[in-house]
Motif scaffolding. Structure first.
Motif, PDB file in Angstrom:
ATOM      1  N   CYS A 483       0.830  -1.206   0.000  1.00 57.26           N
ATOM      2  CA  CYS A 483       0.000   0.000   0.000  1.00 57.26           C
ATOM      3  C   CYS A 483       0.864   1.255   0.000  1.00 57.26           C
ATOM      4  O   CYS A 483       1.949   1.292   0.581  1.00 57.26           O
ATOM      5  CB  CYS A 483      -0.917   0.009   1.229  1.00 57.26           C
ATOM      6  SG  CYS A 483      -2.106  -1.336   1.262  1.00 57.26           S
ATOM      7  N   SER A 484       0.331   2.278  -0.603  1.00 58.53           N
ATOM      8  CA  SER A 484       0.997   3.566  -0.601  1.00 58.53           C
ATOM      9  C   SER A 484       0.777   4.255   0.738  1.00 58.53           C
ATOM     10  O   SER A 484      -0.348   4.302   1.256  1.00 58.53           O
ATOM     11  CB  SER A 484       0.464   4.435  -1.736  1.00 58.53           C
ATOM     12  OG  SER A 484       0.923   5.758  -1.634  1.00 58.53           O
ATOM     13  N   ILE A 485       1.847   4.774   1.292  1.00 57.58           N
ATOM     14  CA  ILE A 485       1.730   5.446   2.589  1.00 57.58           C
ATOM     15  C   ILE A 485       0.924   6.729   2.460  1.00 57.58           C
ATOM     16  O   ILE A 485       0.026   7.006   3.271  1.00 57.58           O
ATOM     17  CB  ILE A 485       3.136   5.734   3.155  1.00 57.58           C
ATOM     18  CG1 ILE A 485       3.855   4.421   3.461  1.00 57.58           C
ATOM     19  CG2 ILE A 485       3.037   6.600   4.416  1.00 57.58           C
ATOM     20  CD1 ILE A 485       5.274   4.608   3.966  1.00 57.58           C
ATOM     21  N   SER A 486       1.217   7.519   1.457  1.00 63.79           N
ATOM     22  CA  SER A 486       0.568   8.831   1.329  1.00 63.79           C
ATOM     23  C   SER A 486      -0.854   8.743   0.814  1.00 63.79           C
ATOM     24  O   SER A 486      -1.697   9.576   1.166  1.00 63.79           O
ATOM     25  CB  SER A 486       1.400   9.726   0.403  1.00 63.79           C
ATOM     26  OG  SER A 486       1.510   9.153  -0.887  1.00 63.79           O
ATOM     27  N   LEU A 489      -2.429   4.440   3.489  1.00 64.43           N
ATOM     28  CA  LEU A 489      -2.259   4.187   4.913  1.00 64.43           C
ATOM     29  C   LEU A 489      -2.466   5.444   5.759  1.00 64.43           C
ATOM     30  O   LEU A 489      -3.208   5.432   6.746  1.00 64.43           O
ATOM     31  CB  LEU A 489      -0.868   3.607   5.172  1.00 64.43           C
ATOM     32  CG  LEU A 489      -0.551   2.280   4.469  1.00 64.43           C
ATOM     33  CD1 LEU A 489       0.850   1.812   4.836  1.00 64.43           C
ATOM     34  CD2 LEU A 489      -1.579   1.212   4.840  1.00 64.43           C
ATOM     35  N   GLU A 490      -1.838   6.521   5.394  1.00 67.19           N
ATOM     36  CA  GLU A 490      -1.954   7.740   6.183  1.00 67.19           C
ATOM     37  C   GLU A 490      -3.370   8.305   6.209  1.00 67.19           C
ATOM     38  O   GLU A 490      -3.870   8.676   7.294  1.00 67.19           O
ATOM     39  CB  GLU A 490      -0.966   8.782   5.653  1.00 67.19           C
ATOM     40  CG  GLU A 490      -0.830  10.009   6.538  1.00 67.19           C
ATOM     41  CD  GLU A 490       0.275  10.931   6.077  1.00 67.19           C
ATOM     42  OE1 GLU A 490       0.584  11.890   6.806  1.00 67.19           O
ATOM     43  OE2 GLU A 490       0.830  10.684   4.985  1.00 67.19           O
ATOM     44  N   PRO A 491      -4.115   8.372   5.088  1.00 67.87           N
ATOM     45  CA  PRO A 491      -5.513   8.837   5.158  1.00 67.87           C
ATOM     46  C   PRO A 491      -6.385   7.943   6.034  1.00 67.87           C
ATOM     47  O   PRO A 491      -7.264   8.450   6.758  1.00 67.87           O
ATOM     48  CB  PRO A 491      -5.960   8.809   3.697  1.00 67.87           C
ATOM     49  CG  PRO A 491      -4.708   8.956   2.904  1.00 67.87           C
ATOM     50  CD  PRO A 491      -3.672   8.223   3.691  1.00 67.87           C
ATOM     51  N   ASN A 492      -6.162   6.627   6.001  1.00 66.56           N
ATOM     52  CA  ASN A 492      -6.972   5.728   6.815  1.00 66.56           C
ATOM     53  C   ASN A 492      -6.693   5.929   8.305  1.00 66.56           C
ATOM     54  O   ASN A 492      -7.618   5.928   9.141  1.00 66.56           O
ATOM     55  CB  ASN A 492      -6.702   4.280   6.432  1.00 66.56           C
ATOM     56  CG  ASN A 492      -7.445   3.873   5.179  1.00 66.56           C
ATOM     57  OD1 ASN A 492      -7.866   4.735   4.398  1.00 66.56           O
ATOM     58  ND2 ASN A 492      -7.617   2.582   4.957  1.00 66.56           N
TER      59      ASN A 492
END
Length: 629
Positions: A483-486, A489-492
């Motif tokens: 998964c893309s961090i930006s 993962l970060e939005p979730n």
């Protein structure tokens, strides 16, 4: 002494010395020579300095040492020395190129009457050295003529010198031989070697060709190697290059294609090359792909039609159609023209050892033709041995091969071993690593330092996952590493924190259900809204059962909630959603009976409304429970 003077006087009218020569000076101004002075002159004759006409004077001393009919101490015949001296003192000589082997006298009609070598048969090695020295001198002369032609063609000195070094000696020898051969033509019978060499260079049009090749992006090493491989057929380079441009080969690949296609490419006519292109186009390789294919595998142009057909049928016999064959050749052109039939058969046979059929191998190669470029001994066998050591069975290897065949193209030590060691370091167990690789083979294709490590660091620092749980999280949800961090993962993480969940609790939820961070927020938001507003459930219910977000809102959550409302019963989210429809209805009926019995006062022992038997969980629950164990 008197004999020496008589010999010198005898040859004086024939030698015709210039008035200014040292010999005349000695003759006119020296006093009478005594025996002691003659002896002294003999001792110092070999030490004469290299001054004007010193060569003639040295020859004079050689004559002085020779007897009229005999042989001197250096092995020279008296007559040979006399002839050599006569030629060296001639006022007018026939012009010769530097390094000529024989000297031609003014009286000679042609070269056939030139004087023979002054050395006898015992000096063959010396004669060979003289010949080779003459050849080297002519090479140097031809090389300078070529550089001069390049400078006239507006090329720089540095470029001309560098290119000339790549053309030496193959092309330079060709020009030198051609210049020597055209002397037989009437128009060049009386021309010097330099004139003939310049004429050969001009007639070959090599300088305009060099400019054209340079304009098309070829470097001077490529140009030099190409001209040398043409064997003098310079025009074939231009015609073949024009044909390559007609099939859309880019300029910077023209030189590579010409050099790698083999020497016979310059000997083939355009009709033969067009036939190869037509056959490939007929079998699925599109016309607009042809330039790319030939650029990456120019060896195709050196094949005969029979060999090309045999290579094509090799893949069609594995069940490929024209579309699969065309895309395979476009993805990896070397699969058709770079490897031998023996290599191709060995690799297909090895892939079949994983339990794949002939058509399965065909589909695999159509999807990932780069497998044909991997070595069995250096790449595949060490990888299979390592996967077996990790506990992966042959069926697991077959799944890895079919799902992500690119894994079998990676280097074992620099790629796979480092990633496996990293998973061990963060706490993933040996069995968990094997399960991860079989479940999610794409994991091995990710970069350790650009993809895997940054995700692990994000989970530890930004998502609340503890160091004791990180191995469990990665073992249960290796898909997180993709998964893309930006973007994912970060939005979730921000969304769950906005719901009022603290960071530590979120880390525990992720450890319980790692896939929580992989869902889109657009899917999470309506489910959470329904849970809080319609079902009127507290946030703790979601914290206890984060897998709630994995179920469909329309197909499972809403229908089962309506059934509970209609029957006036209530279950925890785990028992409400993680079972089959049949088990759910049985639970509802049992809960209704208990409620009715309670309302009628028949039983004072009220059983809990939450079933104790959770063995009816669905396949998703079983899967994650197994991985967690």
């Amino acid at each position: 002494m008197m004999s020496c003077q008589q010999n010198f006087a005898h040859h004086l009218p024939t030698l015709r010395f210039p008035v200014s020569t040292t010999v005349v000076f000695i003759r006119r101004h020296q006093p009478p020579i005594s025996a002691s002075s003659l002896h002294h002159s003999q001792e110092t004759s070999d030490k004469i300095l290299r001054t004007h006409n010193a060569k003639s004077t040295s020859l004079l001393f050689l004559i002085d040492k020779a007897s009229p009919k005999g042989e001197n101490q250096n092995g020279y015949e008296y007559d040979e020395i006399s002839k050599l001296l006569e030629l060296s003192m001639a006022r007018k000589r026939t012009p010769q190129f530097p390094g000529s082997i024989y000297v031609q006298s003014p009286a000679d009609v042609d070269v056939n009457s030139s004087l023979p070598a002054i050395f006898n048969g015992e000096n063959d090695d010396y004669d060979f050295e003289v010949i080779m020295r003459a050849v080297e001198i002519r090479r140097e002369v031809t090389l300078e003529i070529f550089k001069e032609a390049m400078r006239k063609g507006k090329f720089g000195i540095t470029y001309s010198t560098n290119l000339a070094s790549k053309l030496f000696p193959e092309f330079i020898d060709y020009v030198m031989i051609q210049a020597a051969s055209i002397k037989q033509l009437p128009e060049f019978a009386n021309s010097s070697f330099n004139v003939r060499a310049k004429a050969c260079l001009e007639s070959s049009n090599v300088v305009p060709l060099i400019r054209w090749l340079k304009h098309n992006g070829l470097s001077y090493p490529q140009i030099g190697k190409l001209i040398c491989s043409s064997r003098g057929n310079i025009e074939s380079i231009r015609s073949t290059a024009e044909w390559l441009k007609s099939i859309h080969v880019n300029g910077r690949f023209i030189g590579v294609a010409l050099l790698r296609a083999g020497k016979n490419i310059l000997e083939r006519n355009t009709e033969e090359l067009d036939e190869i292109v037509w056959y490939l186009e007929k079998n699925g390789v599109r016309r607009e792909w042809m330039g790319y294919v030939v650029s990456r595998c120019p060896e195709l142009l050196s094949f005969s039609m029979e060999e090309l057909k045999n290579r094509t049928n090799f893949y069609f016999d594995m069940g490929m159609n024209e579309k699969d064959f065309g895309t395979m050749v476009f993805d990896f052109p070397k699969v058709l023209g770079f490897y031998s039939f023996e290599e191709m058969n060995q690799k297909v046979a090895y892939l079949k050892e994983f339990g794949l059929g002939n058509e399965d191998v065909g589909r695999l190669l159509a999807f990932r033709p780069q497998l044909m470029g991997c070595s069995i001994e250096e790449r595949w066998k060490p990888l299979v041995k390592y996967l077996y050591y990790l506990g992966i069975s042959r069926d697991g290897m077959r799944r890895i091969l079919t799902v992500k065949p690119m894994v079998f193209c990676f280097d074992l030590e620099s790629n796979i071993v480092q990633k496996v060691q990293f998973f061990r370091d963060i706490g993933v167990q040996q069995k968990g690593i094997a399960s991860m690789l079989v479940k999610f083979p794409s994991l091995l294709t990710y970069s350790l330092y650009k993809k895997i490590r940054p995700v692990v660091i994000f989970l530890l620092t930004k998502a609340g996952v503890s160091q004791t749980d990180i191995g469990k999280v990665i073992g249960l949800g290796p898909e997180l590493l993709g998964c893309s961090i930006s973007k994912k993962l970060e939005p979730n993480v921000k969304y769950f924190l906005s719901l009022g969940i603290d960071l530590k609790t979120l880390g525990e939820m992720i450890a319980d259900f790692p896939m929580l961070l992989r869902y889109n927020i657009d899917i999470l938001r309506p489910k959470y809204r329904y849970l809080r507003r319609t079902m009127v459930r507290p946030l703790n219910d979601l914290i206890e059962f984060p897998r709630f977000f994995s179920y469909s809102l329309e197909e499972r959550i809403i229908p089962r909630h309506k059934i509970l409302v209609e029957n006036r019963v209530n279950f925890k989210l785990r028992y409400m959603l993680s079972c089959t429809d049949e088990n759910f209805h049985q639970r509802v009926e049992a809960a209704v009976q208990r409620r009715q019995m309670f309302e009628s006062g028949i039983s004072n022992n009220i059983e809990s409304d939450s079933p104790t038997d959770d063995s009816s969980e669905d396949e998703t629950e079983d899967e994650f429970s197994t991985l967690a164990d």
